[in-house]
Write an enzyme that holds these catalytic residues in place. Sequence first.
Site, PDB file in Angstrom:
ATOM      1  N   ARG A  79       0.777  15.181  -5.633  1.00  0.00           N
ATOM      2  CA  ARG A  79       1.724  14.183  -5.118  1.00  0.00           C
ATOM      3  C   ARG A  79       2.697  13.698  -6.185  1.00  0.00           C
ATOM      4  O   ARG A  79       2.383  13.673  -7.367  1.00  0.00           O
ATOM      5  CB  ARG A  79       0.973  12.984  -4.534  1.00  0.00           C
ATOM      6  N   CYS A 107      -2.084  11.644   6.032  1.00  0.00           N
ATOM      7  CA  CYS A 107      -3.343  12.354   6.281  1.00  0.00           C
ATOM      8  C   CYS A 107      -3.495  12.482   7.793  1.00  0.00           C
ATOM      9  O   CYS A 107      -4.056  11.603   8.437  1.00  0.00           O
ATOM     10  CB  CYS A 107      -4.525  11.599   5.671  1.00  0.00           C
ATOM     11  N   ASP A 125      -4.287  17.049  -7.603  1.00  0.00           N
ATOM     12  CA  ASP A 125      -3.381  16.135  -6.900  1.00  0.00           C
ATOM     13  C   ASP A 125      -1.951  16.552  -7.196  1.00  0.00           C
ATOM     14  O   ASP A 125      -1.506  16.500  -8.336  1.00  0.00           O
ATOM     15  CB  ASP A 125      -3.633  14.693  -7.345  1.00  0.00           C
ATOM     16  N   ARG A 166       0.858  -1.184   0.000  1.00  0.00           N
ATOM     17  CA  ARG A 166       0.000   0.000   0.000  1.00  0.00           C
ATOM     18  C   ARG A 166       0.893   1.232   0.000  1.00  0.00           C
ATOM     19  O   ARG A 166       1.831   1.320   0.799  1.00  0.00           O
ATOM     20  CB  ARG A 166      -0.882   0.010   1.251  1.00  0.00           C
TER      21      ARG A 166
END
Length: 196
Positions: free
Chosen positions: A128, A54, A126, A49
């Site tokens: 990232r 967060c 986004d 994962r």
Amino acid sequence: MQLKRVAEAKLPTPWGDFLMVGFEELATGHDHVALVYGDISGHTPVLARVHSECLTGDALFSLRCDCGFQLEAALTQIAEEGRGILLYHRQEGRNIGLLNKIRAYALQDQGYDTVEANHQLGFAADERDFTLCADMFKLLGVNEVRLLTNNPKKVEILTEAGINIIERVPLIVGRNPNNEHYLDTKAEKMGHLLNK
């Protein structure tokens, strides 16, 4: 390689004992963490994962997102599998930072969706950089993974960066009245696969 491996230690958790591996970005000094469970060596693809930081969901139990639910579900599945990796990607709020995330929440409270709120603040939907995660996998000696994600862009970027994604494993958890609009927006505007 954008990172170096700098430290490791045992991390006991409710899911079992993980090896916590710390990485440092060469250009910025920012740190990221991998949690490794069991023996990840060998030729069998590893369940993994890539979890973006967060604080609100992971540590403060916010119901505005599904992040904390995904973190717990991923650790549970990795432990049940007997081996796996969780990369904790330190790019808070899809990499707009905690304070801008709070500003985005305020805009969402005024009726903007998560993408519109980012745009109002001058950011892309986004921000990232998942190529860092590909480097983390490589530094752990892993090139083939079964990736726990609902984000096809994450699969695409990791694949382009040299990680062989054998399977995308859905991770659909945590829908509630507080995050339904957020999750629907991620599906409709960001292409997240939330119905499988």
